[in-house]
Design a protein around this motif. Structure first.
Motif, PDB file in Angstrom:
ATOM      1  N   THR A  23      51.940 -19.842   2.850  1.00  0.00           N
ATOM      2  CA  THR A  23      52.814 -18.834   2.250  1.00  0.00           C
ATOM      3  C   THR A  23      52.173 -18.213   1.021  1.00  0.00           C
ATOM      4  N   LEU A  24      51.554 -19.018   0.177  1.00  0.00           N
ATOM      5  CA  LEU A  24      50.874 -18.478  -1.002  1.00  0.00           C
ATOM      6  C   LEU A  24      49.724 -17.550  -0.604  1.00  0.00           C
ATOM      7  N   PHE A  25      48.971 -17.954   0.425  1.00  0.00           N
ATOM      8  CA  PHE A  25      47.887 -17.089   0.910  1.00  0.00           C
ATOM      9  C   PHE A  25      48.449 -15.791   1.482  1.00  0.00           C
ATOM     10  N   PHE A  26      49.513 -15.895   2.264  1.00  0.00           N
ATOM     11  CA  PHE A  26      50.137 -14.707   2.850  1.00  0.00           C
ATOM     12  C   PHE A  26      50.645 -13.767   1.759  1.00  0.00           C
ATOM     13  N   LEU A  27      51.310 -14.315   0.760  1.00  0.00           N
ATOM     14  CA  LEU A  27      51.832 -13.480  -0.320  1.00  0.00           C
ATOM     15  C   LEU A  27      50.710 -12.812  -1.097  1.00  0.00           C
ATOM     16  N   SER A  28      49.623 -13.542  -1.353  1.00  0.00           N
ATOM     17  CA  SER A  28      48.513 -12.954  -2.098  1.00  0.00           C
ATOM     18  C   SER A  28      47.873 -11.799  -1.320  1.00  0.00           C
ATOM     19  N   VAL A  29      47.730 -11.959   0.003  1.00  0.00           N
ATOM     20  CA  VAL A  29      47.146 -10.887   0.815  1.00  0.00           C
ATOM     21  C   VAL A  29      48.054  -9.660   0.823  1.00  0.00           C
ATOM     22  N   VAL A  30      49.343  -9.883   1.037  1.00  0.00           N
ATOM     23  CA  VAL A  30      50.278  -8.755   1.068  1.00  0.00           C
ATOM     24  C   VAL A  30      50.346  -8.064  -0.293  1.00  0.00           C
ATOM     25  N   VAL A  31      50.351  -8.847  -1.358  1.00  0.00           N
ATOM     26  CA  VAL A  31      50.420  -8.266  -2.699  1.00  0.00           C
ATOM     27  C   VAL A  31      49.187  -7.412  -2.985  1.00  0.00           C
ATOM     28  N   GLN A  32      48.008  -7.873  -2.572  1.00  0.00           N
ATOM     29  CA  GLN A  32      46.798  -7.088  -2.805  1.00  0.00           C
ATOM     30  C   GLN A  32      46.821  -5.772  -2.044  1.00  0.00           C
ATOM     31  N   ARG A  33      47.341  -5.776  -0.822  1.00  0.00           N
ATOM     32  CA  ARG A  33      47.438  -4.530  -0.059  1.00  0.00           C
ATOM     33  C   ARG A  33      48.468  -3.587  -0.692  1.00  0.00           C
ATOM     34  N   ILE A  34      49.563  -4.128  -1.180  1.00  0.00           N
ATOM     35  CA  ILE A  34      50.554  -3.288  -1.855  1.00  0.00           C
ATOM     36  C   ILE A  34      50.000  -2.753  -3.165  1.00  0.00           C
ATOM     37  N   MET A  35      49.194  -3.566  -3.858  1.00  0.00           N
ATOM     38  CA  MET A  35      48.615  -3.128  -5.120  1.00  0.00           C
ATOM     39  C   MET A  35      47.748  -1.888  -4.947  1.00  0.00           C
ATOM     40  N   VAL A  36      47.031  -1.818  -3.831  1.00  0.00           N
ATOM     41  CA  VAL A  36      46.193  -0.646  -3.577  1.00  0.00           C
ATOM     42  C   VAL A  36      47.045   0.616  -3.478  1.00  0.00           C
ATOM     43  N   LEU A  37      48.222   0.505  -2.862  1.00  0.00           N
ATOM     44  CA  LEU A  37      49.066   1.670  -2.636  1.00  0.00           C
ATOM     45  C   LEU A  37      49.873   2.067  -3.855  1.00  0.00           C
ATOM     46  N   VAL A  38      50.404   1.097  -4.580  1.00  0.00           N
ATOM     47  CA  VAL A  38      51.341   1.423  -5.659  1.00  0.00           C
ATOM     48  C   VAL A  38      50.720   1.348  -7.043  1.00  0.00           C
ATOM     49  N   THR A  39      49.510   0.810  -7.173  1.00  0.00           N
ATOM     50  CA  THR A  39      48.925   0.671  -8.507  1.00  0.00           C
ATOM     51  C   THR A  39      47.548   1.314  -8.607  1.00  0.00           C
ATOM     52  N   ARG A  40      46.586   0.853  -7.818  1.00  0.00           N
ATOM     53  CA  ARG A  40      45.202   1.287  -8.017  1.00  0.00           C
ATOM     54  C   ARG A  40      45.010   2.763  -7.652  1.00  0.00           C
ATOM     55  N   ARG A  41      45.514   3.168  -6.496  1.00  0.00           N
ATOM     56  CA  ARG A  41      45.351   4.568  -6.091  1.00  0.00           C
ATOM     57  C   ARG A  41      46.092   5.533  -7.009  1.00  0.00           C
ATOM     58  N   PRO A  42      47.361   5.273  -7.363  1.00  0.00           N
ATOM     59  CA  PRO A  42      48.018   6.198  -8.302  1.00  0.00           C
ATOM     60  C   PRO A  42      47.317   6.304  -9.650  1.00  0.00           C
ATOM     61  N   VAL A  43      46.868   5.171 -10.194  1.00  0.00           N
ATOM     62  CA  VAL A  43      46.188   5.221 -11.483  1.00  0.00           C
ATOM     63  C   VAL A  43      44.889   6.012 -11.385  1.00  0.00           C
ATOM     64  N   SER A  44      44.111   5.784 -10.321  1.00  0.00           N
ATOM     65  CA  SER A  44      42.863   6.531 -10.144  1.00  0.00           C
ATOM     66  C   SER A  44      43.130   8.024  -9.918  1.00  0.00           C
ATOM     67  N   TYR A  45      44.161   8.341  -9.161  1.00  0.00           N
ATOM     68  CA  TYR A  45      44.473   9.744  -8.878  1.00  0.00           C
ATOM     69  C   TYR A  45      44.845  10.493 -10.152  1.00  0.00           C
ATOM     70  N   PHE A  46      45.766   9.936 -10.921  1.00  0.00           N
ATOM     71  CA  PHE A  46      46.190  10.625 -12.149  1.00  0.00           C
ATOM     72  C   PHE A  46      45.101  10.595 -13.221  1.00  0.00           C
ATOM     73  N   HIS A  47      44.227   9.592 -13.156  1.00  0.00           N
ATOM     74  CA  HIS A  47      43.097   9.570 -14.083  1.00  0.00           C
ATOM     75  C   HIS A  47      42.151  10.746 -13.810  1.00  0.00           C
ATOM     76  N   ARG A  48      41.897  11.053 -12.543  1.00  0.00           N
ATOM     77  CA  ARG A  48      41.045  12.194 -12.210  1.00  0.00           C
ATOM     78  C   ARG A  48      41.755  13.523 -12.422  1.00  0.00           C
ATOM     79  N   ARG A  49      43.045  13.555 -12.145  1.00  0.00           N
ATOM     80  CA  ARG A  49      43.777  14.832 -12.217  1.00  0.00           C
ATOM     81  C   ARG A  49      44.106  15.226 -13.651  1.00  0.00           C
ATOM     82  N   TRP A  50      44.529  14.259 -14.452  1.00  0.00           N
ATOM     83  CA  TRP A  50      44.964  14.553 -15.822  1.00  0.00           C
ATOM     84  C   TRP A  50      43.894  14.248 -16.864  1.00  0.00           C
ATOM     85  N   ALA A  51      42.796  13.577 -16.451  1.00  0.00           N
ATOM     86  CA  ALA A  51      41.719  13.210 -17.384  1.00  0.00           C
ATOM     87  C   ALA A  51      42.252  12.363 -18.545  1.00  0.00           C
TER      88      ALA A  51
END
Length: 364
Positions: free
Chosen positions: A154-182
């Protein structure tokens, strides 16, 4: 005029202070870790003191109420002996600890399929309300075996799912607005973590608490919010469990209700982990963590450290040279283009050596 060496005590004091400063600088991470341990122990002691000061009077009051109710019952029912009453109460309390109630016509089952699914989800996520526990020795043995393999999975499953969600809700938005808004990534990550925390608090704490207020007749908003927080943080005290006090008229679909709660707890746990991981990835948090184990970096040998520094420097220089070459340097013409240019220059302007040049001196 009085001249002479400084007093010996002042010299020793300066040398001691300098030694203490060097020692603190050399062992800064170890001192920070020691302060962290002391602060955590103090935090535990303060919490224990506050809980004891708040709850101890209520415990005394409840004990007195139970003693009074017991005396009144024995005085009104003289045919019941004190020993028989103790035996009955002990049996009732033991059954209540196993999730079996004798109040009213309780016909709910704790071990049908949906209830068992709710139990397995609370066990594997280490929430463990404790209101339903295995009754048989076979069930207890299987619970040990099931949890031994299920909790790490369960801990392994949660860590994998959390990392995939992190890409969608955290890393990509931060990178996008960093490039767009400087904007600086540090500031942008802090704003994003704050907004994400507020959004998750509304969706999985405040709104579900209001829903539980309408569904659970005996709960107020504070008790509903308390249940949501205790459950999603996997504390799971078990003093409040939804659906335990419902009658058939109030809740005609108890199995569907418990299944919906199971889904809510799993999704809410994922969102809490996403928020925690987002906050842990903040640059401020990374610098704070590094202050407690910075000595590990110093333990690298000098050769490895130099190799890492050279690789990082080479990468930076390569990127910089590529950027400059592509943006600022003119394109190098081909050989044919250079020959054509020289022919045109020779026809238009005859070549005359520069006066005073080395070639002109040799010809003379």
């Amino acid at each position: 005029i009085v001249t002479g060496e400084p007093p010996g005590g002042m010299t020793r004091g300066c040398s001691t202070g300098a030694w203490c400063a060097r020692f603190a600088e050399r062992h800064r991470s170890a001192l920070n870790f020691a302060l962290l341990v002391v602060a955590y122990v103090v935090y535990l002691l303060i919490g224990a003191g506050i809980f004891s000061a708040i709850e101890l009077p209520y415990e005394h009051e409840l004990r007195e109420e139970l003693k009074t109710a017991r005396r009144d019952f024995l005085s009104n029912n003289t045919c019941v002996s004190d020993a028989h009453l103790d035996e009955l109460l002990a049996r009732v309390l033991e059954a209540s600890n196993y999730g079996v109630s004798v109040l009213g016509n309780d016909t709910d089952r704790n071990w049908d399929f949906v209830s068992s699914l709710f139990f397995t989800s609370t066990v594997l996520t280490t929430t463990g309300y404790g209101h339903t526990v295995p009754l048989s020795n076979e069930g207890k043995a299987f619970c040990i075996f099931y949890s031994l393999f299920g909790i790490p999975v369960t801990l392994f499953f949660l860590s994998v799912v959390v990392q995939r969600i992190m890409v969608l809700v955290t890393r990509r938005p931060v990178s996008y607005f960093h490039r767009r808004w400087a904007m600086p990534k540090t500031k942008l990550a802090t704003i994003h973590a704050t907004c994400l925390t507020i959004l998750m608090t509304l969706l999985f704490l405040i709104i579900p608490a209001w829903i539980f207020v309408t569904l659970e007749k005996d709960w107020d908003f504070l008790e509903s919010l308390y249940f949501c927080f205790i459950s999603l943080t996997t504390i799971g005290l078990g003093d409040y469990v939804p659906g335990e006090t419902h009658s058939k008229e109030e809740n005609p679909y108890p199995q569907l209700y418990r299944l919906a709660i199971t889904v809510y707890l799993l999704l809410g746990l994922l969102c809490v982990l996403v928020v925690l991981e987002t906050c842990c990835e903040l640059p401020q948090m990374k610098r704070l963590r590094q202050s407690f184990y910075k000595e590990n970096i110093r333990e690298l040998d000098s050769e490895t450290t130099n190799i890492i520094d050279r690789e990082q420097t080479d990468d930076q220089l390569t990127d910089l040279s590529d950027h400059v070459a592509s943006d600022y340097l003119p394109a190098i013409p081909s050989v044919s283009e250079q020959a054509a240019t020289l022919r045109q220059d020779g026809k238009s302007t005859p070549y005359t050596p520069a006066p005073g040049s080395a070639l002109n001196g040799k010809l003379r």
